[in-house]
Structure formats: structure tokens, C-alpha cells
Design a protein around this motif. Structure first.
Motif, PDB file in Angstrom:
ATOM      1  N   THR A  15       0.927  -1.497  -0.339  1.00  0.00           N
ATOM      2  CA  THR A  15       0.107  -0.389   0.001  1.00  0.00           C
ATOM      3  C   THR A  15       1.016   1.350   0.049  1.00  0.00           C
ATOM      4  OG1 THR A  15      -1.605  -1.116   1.410  1.00  0.00           O
ATOM      5  CG2 THR A  15      -2.489   1.221   1.153  1.00  0.00           C
ATOM      6  N   LEU A  16       2.019   1.253   0.550  1.00  0.00           N
ATOM      7  CA  LEU A  16       2.707   2.477   0.609  1.00  0.00           C
ATOM      8  C   LEU A  16       3.188   2.068  -0.674  1.00  0.00           C
ATOM      9  CD1 LEU A  16       4.632   1.929   4.122  1.00  0.00           C
ATOM     10  CD2 LEU A  16       3.087   4.257   3.638  1.00  0.00           C
ATOM     11  N   ALA A  17       3.833   1.475  -1.568  1.00  0.00           N
ATOM     12  CA  ALA A  17       4.009   1.537  -3.091  1.00  0.00           C
ATOM     13  C   ALA A  17       2.917   2.479  -4.075  1.00  0.00           C
ATOM     14  CB  ALA A  17       4.991   0.343  -2.713  1.00  0.00           C
ATOM     15  N   ALA A  18       2.261   1.812  -3.357  1.00  0.00           N
ATOM     16  CA  ALA A  18       0.843   2.356  -4.159  1.00  0.00           C
ATOM     17  C   ALA A  18       0.810   3.874  -4.328  1.00  0.00           C
ATOM     18  CB  ALA A  18      -0.510   1.505  -3.385  1.00  0.00           C
ATOM     19  N   LEU A  19       0.622   4.244  -2.598  1.00  0.00           N
ATOM     20  CA  LEU A  19       0.991   5.314  -2.738  1.00  0.00           C
ATOM     21  C   LEU A  19       2.054   6.594  -3.494  1.00  0.00           C
ATOM     22  CD1 LEU A  19      -0.732   5.214   1.309  1.00  0.00           C
ATOM     23  CD2 LEU A  19      -1.579   5.633  -0.582  1.00  0.00           C
ATOM     24  N   GLU A  56      -5.865  14.064   2.147  1.00  0.00           N
ATOM     25  CA  GLU A  56      -6.110  12.800   2.702  1.00  0.00           C
ATOM     26  C   GLU A  56      -7.706  11.885   2.119  1.00  0.00           C
ATOM     27  OE1 GLU A  56      -8.083  12.041   6.739  1.00  0.00           O
ATOM     28  OE2 GLU A  56      -7.265  13.913   6.463  1.00  0.00           O
ATOM     29  N   HIS A  57      -8.285  12.578   1.008  1.00  0.00           N
ATOM     30  CA  HIS A  57      -9.426  11.822   0.158  1.00  0.00           C
ATOM     31  C   HIS A  57      -8.644  10.671  -0.834  1.00  0.00           C
ATOM     32  CE1 HIS A  57     -13.257  10.804  -1.686  1.00  0.00           C
ATOM     33  NE2 HIS A  57     -12.357  11.192  -2.691  1.00  0.00           N
ATOM     34  N   THR A  58      -7.550  10.911  -1.222  1.00  0.00           N
ATOM     35  CA  THR A  58      -6.879  11.135  -2.390  1.00  0.00           C
ATOM     36  C   THR A  58      -6.182   8.863  -1.628  1.00  0.00           C
ATOM     37  OG1 THR A  58      -6.630  12.219  -3.504  1.00  0.00           O
ATOM     38  CG2 THR A  58      -4.884  10.296  -3.863  1.00  0.00           C
ATOM     39  N   VAL A  59      -5.804   9.836  -0.478  1.00  0.00           N
ATOM     40  CA  VAL A  59      -5.408   8.160   0.372  1.00  0.00           C
ATOM     41  C   VAL A  59      -5.900   7.642   0.545  1.00  0.00           C
ATOM     42  CG1 VAL A  59      -3.811   7.914   2.347  1.00  0.00           C
ATOM     43  CG2 VAL A  59      -3.035   9.797   1.284  1.00  0.00           C
ATOM     44  N   VAL A  60      -7.278   7.848   1.328  1.00  0.00           N
ATOM     45  CA  VAL A  60      -8.370   6.897   1.472  1.00  0.00           C
ATOM     46  C   VAL A  60      -8.402   5.805   0.266  1.00  0.00           C
ATOM     47  CG1 VAL A  60     -10.619   6.604   2.676  1.00  0.00           C
ATOM     48  CG2 VAL A  60      -8.840   8.768   3.321  1.00  0.00           C
ATOM     49  N   GLU A  61      -9.068   6.597  -0.916  1.00  0.00           N
ATOM     50  CA  GLU A  61      -9.576   5.561  -2.009  1.00  0.00           C
ATOM     51  C   GLU A  61      -8.256   4.313  -2.600  1.00  0.00           C
ATOM     52  OE1 GLU A  61     -10.040   8.917  -4.635  1.00  0.00           O
ATOM     53  OE2 GLU A  61     -12.085   9.323  -4.318  1.00  0.00           O
ATOM     54  N   VAL A  62      -7.013   5.034  -1.758  1.00  0.00           N
ATOM     55  CA  VAL A  62      -5.911   4.140  -2.914  1.00  0.00           C
ATOM     56  C   VAL A  62      -5.950   3.089  -1.198  1.00  0.00           C
ATOM     57  CG1 VAL A  62      -3.924   3.940  -2.711  1.00  0.00           C
ATOM     58  CG2 VAL A  62      -4.460   5.962  -4.019  1.00  0.00           C
ATOM     59  N   VAL A  63      -6.095   3.160  -0.457  1.00  0.00           N
ATOM     60  CA  VAL A  63      -5.970   1.954   0.799  1.00  0.00           C
ATOM     61  C   VAL A  63      -7.435   1.449   0.505  1.00  0.00           C
ATOM     62  CG1 VAL A  63      -5.747   1.677   3.087  1.00  0.00           C
ATOM     63  CG2 VAL A  63      -4.853   3.689   2.642  1.00  0.00           C
ATOM     64  N   ARG A  64      -8.188   1.856  -0.608  1.00  0.00           N
ATOM     65  CA  ARG A  64      -9.915   1.109   0.205  1.00  0.00           C
ATOM     66  C   ARG A  64      -9.902   0.330  -1.711  1.00  0.00           C
ATOM     67  NH1 ARG A  64     -13.561   2.209   3.457  1.00  0.00           N
ATOM     68  NH2 ARG A  64     -14.035   4.707   4.092  1.00  0.00           N
ATOM     69  N   ALA A  65      -9.421   0.973  -2.415  1.00  0.00           N
ATOM     70  CA  ALA A  65      -8.658   0.125  -3.850  1.00  0.00           C
ATOM     71  C   ALA A  65      -7.729  -0.902  -3.307  1.00  0.00           C
ATOM     72  CB  ALA A  65      -8.278   0.746  -4.796  1.00  0.00           C
ATOM     73  N   GLU A  66      -6.568  -0.503  -2.785  1.00  0.00           N
ATOM     74  CA  GLU A  66      -5.624  -1.749  -2.653  1.00  0.00           C
ATOM     75  C   GLU A  66      -6.539  -3.140  -1.590  1.00  0.00           C
ATOM     76  OE1 GLU A  66      -2.050  -2.615  -3.363  1.00  0.00           O
ATOM     77  OE2 GLU A  66      -3.306  -1.381  -4.196  1.00  0.00           O
ATOM     78  N   ALA A  67      -7.286  -2.706  -0.774  1.00  0.00           N
ATOM     79  CA  ALA A  67      -8.108  -3.043   0.436  1.00  0.00           C
ATOM     80  C   ALA A  67      -9.667  -4.167  -0.623  1.00  0.00           C
ATOM     81  CB  ALA A  67      -9.129  -2.765   1.335  1.00  0.00           C
ATOM     82  N   ALA A  68     -10.017  -2.996  -1.347  1.00  0.00           N
ATOM     83  CA  ALA A  68     -11.000  -4.028  -2.489  1.00  0.00           C
ATOM     84  C   ALA A  68      -9.927  -5.078  -2.915  1.00  0.00           C
ATOM     85  CB  ALA A  68     -11.389  -3.036  -2.974  1.00  0.00           C
ATOM     86  N   GLU A  69      -9.093  -4.732  -3.251  1.00  0.00           N
ATOM     87  CA  GLU A  69      -8.280  -5.628  -5.077  1.00  0.00           C
ATOM     88  C   GLU A  69      -8.055  -6.993  -3.799  1.00  0.00           C
ATOM     89  OE1 GLU A  69      -4.029  -5.203  -6.365  1.00  0.00           O
ATOM     90  OE2 GLU A  69      -5.054  -3.387  -6.746  1.00  0.00           O
ATOM     91  N   ARG A  70      -7.451  -6.725  -2.468  1.00  0.00           N
ATOM     92  CA  ARG A  70      -7.307  -8.028  -2.181  1.00  0.00           C
ATOM     93  C   ARG A  70      -8.639  -9.201  -1.673  1.00  0.00           C
ATOM     94  NH1 ARG A  70      -3.342  -5.083  -1.209  1.00  0.00           N
ATOM     95  NH2 ARG A  70      -1.059  -5.638  -0.919  1.00  0.00           N
ATOM     96  N   LEU A  71      -9.582  -7.964  -1.841  1.00  0.00           N
ATOM     97  CA  LEU A  71     -10.835  -9.249  -1.111  1.00  0.00           C
ATOM     98  C   LEU A  71     -11.742  -9.620  -2.064  1.00  0.00           C
ATOM     99  CD1 LEU A  71     -12.488  -7.068   0.726  1.00  0.00           C
ATOM    100  CD2 LEU A  71     -11.809  -9.257   2.264  1.00  0.00           C
TER     101      LEU A  71
END
Length: 106
Positions: A15-19, A56-71
Motif C-alpha cells: 500500500t505504501l508503494a501504491a501511494l 487525505e481523500h485520495t489516500v483513503v481512496e488508494v487504501v480502499r482500492a488496495e483492500a478491495a483488490e485483495r478481497l
């Protein structure tokens, strides 16, 4: 994290790499084409680009996308042989979603 939770470490690293990738400044067509060698920048840091600052909104979007990708990947691993990998992906998604939810739910 001291116990070396492998799922947490893996999720946070990727996720840090994605950010980091999200902070990259997109190149223009001229930059992709390049310039003549003699017109190239020289010196220490001459080719460094200023990174974008993420909201902050973009960071949250990236983290959510990473979680969704894993699920999503975990859902596709339906064979019994892949049960361990699916469980690890779900655990990684849980780590990321806990960061979004805040410390009161952890």
C-alpha cells in the motif's frame, strides 16, 4: 507489528508503494519523446521531479482500492488448494480497513 505479522507487513508495504506511485507526476508527450543528448539536464538532482501531494481523500481512496483488490482476489481463489492464500489476502484487507476505520475499532 512487533510480532512480525506477515499479513500486516505485506499489506502495508504494497500500500505504501501504491501511494508512492499515486504521488508520481504524469509525463507529458514532450517528456516521453525526450530531448537531444546535449540538451539533457546535468548535475545532481537535475532529473528529479516534484511529487504530487495527495489529499487525505485520495489516500483513503488508494487504501480502499488496495483492500478491495485483495478481497476480489480472495473471492476468485475458490479451490481448496488456495484456501491459505485467500485467507492471507482477507487478513491483509482487514489490516488496511482497520487503518481506515481508526484505532477505536482495532
Amino acid at each position: 507489528m512487533r510480532a512480525r505479522d506477515k499479513a500486516a507487513v505485506s499489506a502495508l508495504r504494497s500500500t505504501l508503494a501504491a501511494l508512492d506511485n499515486a504521488e508520481a507526476v504524469p509525463l507529458t508527450e514532450d517528456q516521453l519523446r525526450g530531448t537531444a543528448l546535449e540538451a539533457s539536464p546535468a548535475g545532481v538532482g537535475a532529473t528529479e521531479a516534484v511529487r504530487q501531494e495527495l489529499s487525505e481523500h485520495t489516500v483513503v481512496e488508494v487504501v480502499r482500492a488496495e483492500a478491495a483488490e485483495r478481497l476480489e482476489a480472495a473471492e476468485q481463489l475458490t479451490a481448496p488448494a488456495h484456501a491459505d492464500r485467500a485467507a492471507r489476502l482477507r487478513a491483509e484487507a482487514d489490516v488496511l480497513l482497520r487503518f481506515l476505520d481508526g484505532p477505536e475499532t482495532a
